[in-house]
Scaffold this active site. Structure first.
Site, PDB file in Angstrom:
ATOM      1  N   SER A  74       0.821  -1.192   0.000  1.00  0.00           N
ATOM      2  CA  SER A  74       0.000   0.000   0.000  1.00  0.00           C
ATOM      3  C   SER A  74       0.868   1.260   0.000  1.00  0.00           C
ATOM      4  O   SER A  74       1.590   1.520  -0.956  1.00  0.00           O
ATOM      5  CB  SER A  74      -0.950  -0.030   1.188  1.00  0.00           C
ATOM      6  OG  SER A  74      -2.048   0.804   0.950  1.00  0.00           O
ATOM      7  N   LYS A 101     -20.420  18.339   8.718  1.00  0.00           N
ATOM      8  CA  LYS A 101     -19.258  18.561   9.582  1.00  0.00           C
ATOM      9  C   LYS A 101     -19.028  17.426  10.563  1.00  0.00           C
ATOM     10  O   LYS A 101     -17.883  17.173  10.973  1.00  0.00           O
ATOM     11  CB  LYS A 101     -19.426  19.883  10.343  1.00  0.00           C
ATOM     12  CG  LYS A 101     -18.180  20.327  11.091  1.00  0.00           C
ATOM     13  CD  LYS A 101     -17.017  20.547  10.125  1.00  0.00           C
ATOM     14  CE  LYS A 101     -15.759  20.977  10.859  1.00  0.00           C
ATOM     15  NZ  LYS A 101     -14.601  21.061   9.956  1.00  0.00           N
TER      16      LYS A 101
END
Length: 310
Positions: A127, A179
């Site tokens: 990765s 948010k």
């Protein structure tokens, strides 16, 4: 009666200091021997380059890639040092954050424009670890190295049921409806999930694009490999994700050849940032390493992937 007492019975404090002194001298002798042994075994691995010599710089990337500051600093040091003729980036990492991995990838790529850079993969370079390796001119891994894992993952803990059982509640005041996306006290909405999928798709395409460009592979071919699967070094070689198989010293010899150091039988290895405490770290590295490996097994290495942190 007093004459029948032994010296240590008549002078216990003096005897105690004498024994402590002997133990200290014994410890000092053993420690000095170990230091000399380490120093001799590391005669070509230094944090300085002997006068008149040239060296291969070694950059270690170990563990989860959470930040890039020190790695970037060391890369600049190696790139700008004229007596460092090539760089071997030794990677032992399951991945990490996208931003840090991309920063390291970019700096390795820049260093490769100044001098040869070879990526050497250890037991795992997956990765974000593989992303970093892409910046090198050549990538080398052992046949059993675990690499690939080309993908992006974003995880949020969902503790809603736990909070309900313990009676926990949170009050949220926010300026925008998204948010608090990823809050642990509720599930994602479908709208939030769609937005996050769009984000991950964008970052994933960045990863695929860099693999395609650096490995000179068609994007469509990379896309088939970029489903998060892990490859052995042998599989990665067949897929074009790496250049050849070999260990760390094979990578050093390859880098030396690329740097035109064929006449040097054993190149000096320069580790930026090594200090006088390095030998102490080496002496205790096996014990510390064992403890860390036990801790890491709480999250299996094979499940470690490139992670986006909120």
């Amino acid at each position: 009666m007093a004459s029948d007492l032994s010296f240590h019975q008549r002078h216990p404090i003096v005897s105690g200091f004498f024994i402590l002194g002997l133990l200290f001298l014994l410890f000092l002798g053993v420690f000095s021997f170990l230091l000399r042994s380490c120093a001799s075994s590391l005669s070509t691995q230094r944090n300085f380059i002997p006068a008149g010599e040239e060296a291969i710089g070694i950059l270690d990337i170990k563990g989860v890639i959470a930040t890039s500051d020190q790695v970037l600093k060391d890369l600049v040091t190696l790139r700008e040092n004229r007596r460092v003729k090539g760089i071997v980036v030794r990677i032992e990492s399951p991945g990490g954050t996208v931003g840090a991995s991309q920063e390291i990838f970019r700096e390795i790529e820049l260093a490769g424009k100044a001098k040869p850079v070879v990526a050497s993969m250890g037991s795992i370079a997956a990765s974000g670890g593989y992303y970093a390796a892409l910046g090198a001119r050549r990538i080398m891994a052992s046949r059993g190295t675990l690499t690939g894992s080309i993908g992006v993952i974003l995880k949020f803990p969902n503790l809603k049921e736990l909070y309900r059982k313990i009676g926990y509640q949170s009050e949220i005041v926010k300026s925008g409806k998204l948010k608090d996306m990823g809050s642990t006290d509720r599930s994602l909405t479908e709208h939030e999930r769609a937005i996050l999928n769009e984000l991950l798709d964008n970052v994933h395409q960045q990863f695929v694009g860099d693999v395609s460009r650096r490995r000179n592979l068609p994007a469509a071919e990379v896309a088939k490999l970029a489903d998060g699967r892990i490859f052995s070094g042998e599989q990665a070689l067949k897929s074009g994700l790496i250049d050849e198989t070999g260990n760390f010293y094979d990578a050093v010899r390859l880098c030396a050849r690329l740097a035109g150091m064929e006449d040097v039988k054993t190149p000096e290895l320069y580790y930026p940032g090594r200090d006088r405490m390095e030998l102490l770290k080496i002496l205790t590295s096996e014990n510390i390493g064992g403890i860390l490996r036990l801790l890491e097994r709480a999250n299996p290495v094979l499940s470690s992937e490139l992670v986006v942190e909120p």
